[in-house]
Write an enzyme that holds these catalytic residues in place. Structure first.
Site, short mmCIF file in Angstrom:
data_model
loop_
_atom_site.label_atom_id
_atom_site.label_comp_id
_atom_site.label_asym_id
_atom_site.label_seq_id
_atom_site.Cartn_x
_atom_site.Cartn_y
_atom_site.Cartn_z
N LYS A 39 60.06 3.52 -7.11
CA LYS A 39 59.16 2.88 -6.14
C LYS A 39 57.70 2.85 -6.64
CE LYS A 39 62.12 4.40 -2.30
NZ LYS A 39 62.29 5.41 -1.22
N TYR A 57 66.91 -3.75 -5.13
CA TYR A 57 66.52 -2.37 -4.78
C TYR A 57 67.59 -1.36 -5.22
CZ TYR A 57 65.51 1.71 -1.89
OH TYR A 57 65.25 3.00 -1.47
N TYR A 67 58.09 11.99 1.19
CA TYR A 67 58.55 11.77 2.56
C TYR A 67 57.87 12.74 3.52
CZ TYR A 67 61.99 9.36 -0.25
OH TYR A 67 62.58 8.57 -1.17
N1 GLU Z 1 68.85 5.17 -3.31
C1 GLU Z 1 68.31 6.05 -2.31
C2 GLU Z 1 68.20 5.29 -1.03
O1 GLU Z 1 67.61 4.26 -0.99
C3 GLU Z 1 66.99 6.58 -2.78
C4 GLU Z 1 66.49 7.68 -1.94
C5 GLU Z 1 65.55 8.63 -2.68
O2 GLU Z 1 65.58 8.77 -3.91
O3 GLU Z 1 64.79 9.29 -1.99
O4 GLU Z 1 68.74 5.69 -0.02
#
Ligand code: GLU
Length: 309
Positions: free
Chosen positions: A70, A193, A245
């Site tokens: 990201k 994505y 997060y």
């Molecule tokens: N592929 C995961 C999702 O989109 C990535 C989540 C992550 O790495 O925090 O749910």
């Protein structure tokens, strides 16, 4: 001016001290390809803006980049759209889990920040700008190859397929935002994505790829322009405030560097003006950040005196 840290010694010490923690945390198990990764793996790589590089453990071993991608799609999308991108995604910490949908209702389909899933999906939609997924993922993959100097970086097709097969929440987020007119193409965006999350990369390659963020947007080794100094600073600011997060505050408290974690167990951390660090260990804490990786960074930053605070 503090004296220059002995990085070789520090990296070796961290590698040794982490042995006692190996196996800690819980490996992501929502798809088989991640669930079968050995929880005791641990790798760490540091590269400085003047080209000094050190590593320990499994720094040579590829892992699933997941949400660390990201950071790189945000960089590309900002280059493509400039400030307009911020009309579609905010830059406040969410305080919610990575795939939460609740805030989106209150905030009318504009995700809090580009690092929660909803925000990252909007960024990928903006980057794609109506192009087919194959073009979008080729741009992201080639960007990673250019930044790392390694032209074998690629998508793991098994992971990408499983991400798509289990991505119901991501579909919900994308469709929900479509309902608020903040998403152009749900299917094409998600295909891109899922693939960007499935890129395989090593700590060595990831640290190298992130180095432009420590050096005002220009690669300090090749001299290549990647982004403007202002954008590099802002991307790092969003990494600091939103990179983990609902545990972003904890990470700032313990590590004190801009960072981005992924559920594959990787973390990219930036030491402004000095270095990039990549760490990988697959066991995760409750918020989805590498348990041993965060510990390793905390110790490294302490020994090197590298916290920004
Ligand atoms: N592929 C995961 C999702 O989109 C990535 C989540 C992550 O790495 O925090 O749910």
């Amino acid at each position: 001016m503090p004296s220059k840290p002995d990085l070789a010694e520090i990296v070796a010490t961290v590698g040794r001290d982490m042995q006692q923690h190996l196996g800690g945390g819980k490996v992501a198990d929502y798809i088989p390809a991640l669930a079968r990764v050995d929880a005791r793996r641990f790798g760490l790589a540091v590269i400085t803006c003047d080209g000094e590089a050190h590593e320990t453990g499994d720094a040579w071993m590829p892992f699933s980049i997941q949400s660390i991608s990201k950071v790189f799609t945000l960089t590309l999308a900002l280059e493509r759209h400039g400030e307009d991108l911020w009309k579609r995604v905010g830059r406040e910490p969410s305080g919610s889990r990575f795939n939460s949908i609740v805030q989106l209702e209150h905030e009318r389909g504009v995700p809090r920040n580009p690092f929660i899933n909803a925000g990252a999906i909007v960024v990928t939609d903006a980057l794609l700008a109506g192009r087919p997924p194959a073009e979008g993922i080729a741009e992201i993959r080639d960007f990673m190859r250019m930044l790392s100097g390694v032209d074998t970086i690629d998508v793991d097709p098994e992971v990408a397929k499983s991400e798509a097969a289990t991505g119901f929440r991501n579909y919900s987020l994308a469709n929900f935002m479509r309902g608020f007119d903040n998403m152009t193409s749900v299917e094409e965006t998600l295909q891109t994505y899922f693939q960007q999350c499935s890129l395989r990369i090593t700590c060595r390659q990831l640290a190298r790829a992130g180095l432009f963020l420590a050096n005002g947007g220009t690669d300090p080794i090749s001299g290549a322009y990647v982004t403007t100094p202002e954008r590099a600073r802002r991307i790092a600011a969003v990494m600091m405030t939103c990179g983990h997060y609902d545990a972003s505050g904890e990470f700032a408290f313990h590590v004190g560097l801009p960072g981005k974690s992924g559920v594959g167990g990787g973390i990219l951390a930036i030491v402004p003006g000095r270095a990039a660090i990549a760490v990988w260990s697959p066991g995760l804490d409750e918020a989805g950040t590498s348990y041993v990786g965060a510990r390793a960074l905390e110790q490294l930053v302490k020994l090197a005196g590298w916290s920004v605070f």
